[in-house]
Design an enzyme around this catalytic site. Structure first.
Site, PDB file in Angstrom:
ATOM      1  N   CYS A 108       0.833  -1.215   0.000  1.00  0.00           N
ATOM      2  CA  CYS A 108       0.000   0.000   0.000  1.00  0.00           C
ATOM      3  C   CYS A 108       0.864   1.260   0.000  1.00  0.00           C
ATOM      4  O   CYS A 108       0.345   2.381  -0.054  1.00  0.00           O
ATOM      5  CB  CYS A 108      -0.901   0.006   1.229  1.00  0.00           C
TER       6      CYS A 108
HETATM    7  C1  LIG Z   1       0.782  -4.994   2.743  1.00  0.00           C
HETATM    8  S1  LIG Z   1       2.009  -6.171   3.005  1.00  0.00           S
HETATM    9  C2  LIG Z   1       1.074  -7.636   3.215  1.00  0.00           C
HETATM   10  C3  LIG Z   1       0.797  -7.936   4.632  1.00  0.00           C
HETATM   11  C4  LIG Z   1       0.175  -9.287   4.813  1.00  0.00           C
HETATM   12  N1  LIG Z   1      -1.217  -9.298   4.481  1.00  0.00           N
HETATM   13  C5  LIG Z   1       0.379  -9.790   6.233  1.00  0.00           C
HETATM   14  O1  LIG Z   1      -0.476 -10.522   6.700  1.00  0.00           O
HETATM   15  O2  LIG Z   1       1.381  -9.461   6.868  1.00  0.00           O
HETATM   16  C6  LIG Z   1       2.745  -6.391   1.430  1.00  0.00           C
HETATM   17  C7  LIG Z   1       3.782  -7.455   1.387  1.00  0.00           C
HETATM   18  O3  LIG Z   1       4.254  -7.576   0.050  1.00  0.00           O
HETATM   19  C8  LIG Z   1       5.583  -8.014   0.123  1.00  0.00           C
HETATM   20  N2  LIG Z   1       6.244  -7.789  -1.167  1.00  0.00           N
HETATM   21  C9  LIG Z   1       6.789  -6.649  -1.651  1.00  0.00           C
HETATM   22  N3  LIG Z   1       7.329  -6.848  -2.856  1.00  0.00           N
HETATM   23  C10 LIG Z   1       7.121  -8.157  -3.161  1.00  0.00           C
HETATM   24  C11 LIG Z   1       7.452  -8.962  -4.272  1.00  0.00           C
HETATM   25  N4  LIG Z   1       8.121  -8.456  -5.311  1.00  0.00           N
HETATM   26  N5  LIG Z   1       7.097 -10.245  -4.255  1.00  0.00           N
HETATM   27  C12 LIG Z   1       6.421 -10.764  -3.191  1.00  0.00           C
HETATM   28  N6  LIG Z   1       6.079 -10.058  -2.094  1.00  0.00           N
HETATM   29  C13 LIG Z   1       6.424  -8.762  -2.085  1.00  0.00           C
HETATM   30  C14 LIG Z   1       6.151  -7.160   1.237  1.00  0.00           C
HETATM   31  O4  LIG Z   1       7.345  -7.708   1.754  1.00  0.00           O
HETATM   32  C15 LIG Z   1       5.007  -7.155   2.235  1.00  0.00           C
HETATM   33  O5  LIG Z   1       5.151  -8.152   3.194  1.00  0.00           O
END
Ligand SMILES: C[S@@+](CC[C@H](N)C(=O)[O-])C[C@H]1O[C@@H](n2cnc3c(N)ncnc32)[C@H](O)[C@@H]1O
Length: 342
Positions: free
Chosen positions: A72
């Site tokens: 986000c």
């Molecule tokens: C808003 S958070 C999600 C939180 C999740 N719903 C939880 O229960 O903690 C977004 C997540 O996307 C991950 N993220 C960012 N770039 C990514 C990528 N290229 N591939 C996979 N995950 C990624 C981040 O590390 C982060 O943990």
């Protein structure tokens, strides 16, 4: 049994939700790159195949539900709001990787029946609505019926004020879904705290002094900018203006409010910040010890009692710094939050 893929898995909040809702499920794969989140995920849910960086995934295994709580960072009001235009390369534009994977699943006749999205409330704001609608149109083309709503955790018995948009997509044009009704808030912030809190989590003396500093309450307490008339000193009003009450020197009569007599001096320690301790001394009307926390209101401060949550950074320039028996939205680095404890 519902086969699940958690994209942007983080610490697995979606999986936790499935557990708590007693939905029989198996998480067949996750996609997550943050090593700390992965560690916590494994600790909470056990080893789960992690496909890593979503941009590198060629095809997802077959599943019934994909969850995608995509970053986000570029949508949230607390960020730069760079948005999530397709091809913009922002963190939030990783959403379009989900589009790519859905298109592949379609070719392989493996579209999941359900999709679950979660993101900040700002995604449905005027600024981002067109992107969001573009996403919904794409899902509709694939045959999904979409149901979304802004939910606040405090309406579901969690003492945190956190608004998020949830969207459930069901691949069935006759599907119906209604979001759950609110649950009264019976849990208090103090119910969520551990009994023993490590000393390192207490606020520093410096922070405590700041929170109790009465010289910096927008001038309302020590009258640096605001010059209220004291009933004993003068009975002549300042010049009456057309906008009485809007400026520090407008006409106010200072009346001693016994409720807000001497605030409790708390002991606080540093670091991650979640606790502020009060100690015996004067008490508020409710008989509770309290501290006066500066905030950007006319009064210049808010009263925080045991169990209340506080935003500790720049309190004097913010409103709503004290939340009764709950906490404001917890961010990824919650070092600006505190909880008042006994
Ligand atoms: C808003 S958070 C999600 C939180 C999740 N719903 C939880 O229960 O903690 C977004 C997540 O996307 C991950 N993220 C960012 N770039 C990514 C990528 N290229 N591939 C996979 N995950 C990624 C981040 O590390 C982060 O943990």
């Amino acid at each position: 049994m519902l086969k699940v893929i958690e994209l942007f898995a983080g610490v697995g909040a979606q999986r936790q939700g499935l557990k708590e809702a007693n939905i029989d499920h198996e998480v067949v794969a996750i996609s997550e790159i943050d090593k700390y989140a992965i560690k916590v995920y494994e600790k909470l849910h056990g080893n789960t195949p992690n496909l890593g960086d979503i941009t590198k995934i060629e095809r997802l295994p077959k599943a019934d539900l994909w969850t995608y709580s995509f970053p986000c960072t570029d949508i949230s009001l607390s960020g730069k709001m760079l948005g999530f235009d397709k091809g913009s390369n922002t963190q939030s534009s990783l959403l379009w990787e989900v589009q790519r994977l859905l298109e592949i699943a379609k070719i392989n006749n493996e579209l999941p029946k359900y999709l679950l999205m979660e993101n900040v409330k700002n995604i449905v704001s005027k600024r981002f609505k067109s992107n969001f609608e573009e996403w919904i149109s794409f899902l509709e083309e694939l045959g999904y019926k979409n149901f979304y709503q802004i939910l606040n955790s405090k309406d579901f018995n969690i003492p945190q004020n956190r608004q998020r948009v949830f969207m459930l997509s069901i691949r069935d044009d006759k599907a119906e879904y209604s979001f759950p009704s609110p649950i009264p808030l019976s849990l208090k912030l103090k119910d969520m705290l551990e009994d023993e809190v490590d000393k390192k989590y207490y606020l520093s003396e410096k922070m405590l002094q700041f929170l109790n500093d009465e010289t910096n309450r927008n001038g309302f307490i020590r009258k640096k900018q605001f010059r209220p008339h004291n009933i004993d000193e003068s009975d002549i009003a300042f010049t009456i203006t057309t906008k009485a009450g809007s400026r520090p020197t407008d006409n106010f009569i200072e009346v001693f409010d016994f409720r807000y007599d001497e605030g409790i001096r708390g002991r606080v320690d540093n670091d991650l910040s979640p606790t502020i301790t009060t100690k015996a001394g004067s008490k508020g009307l409710s008989g509770q010890p309290f501290i006066k926390v500066p905030q950007a209101t006319k009064q210049g401060y808010a009263i925080a009692e045991i169990g209340d949550g506080i935003y500790t950074n720049r309190t004097e320039s913010k409103r709503g710094v004290v939340q009764k028996e709950s906490v404001p939205t917890i961010k990824t680095s919650p070092n600006d939050l505190a909880v008042v404890v006994d």
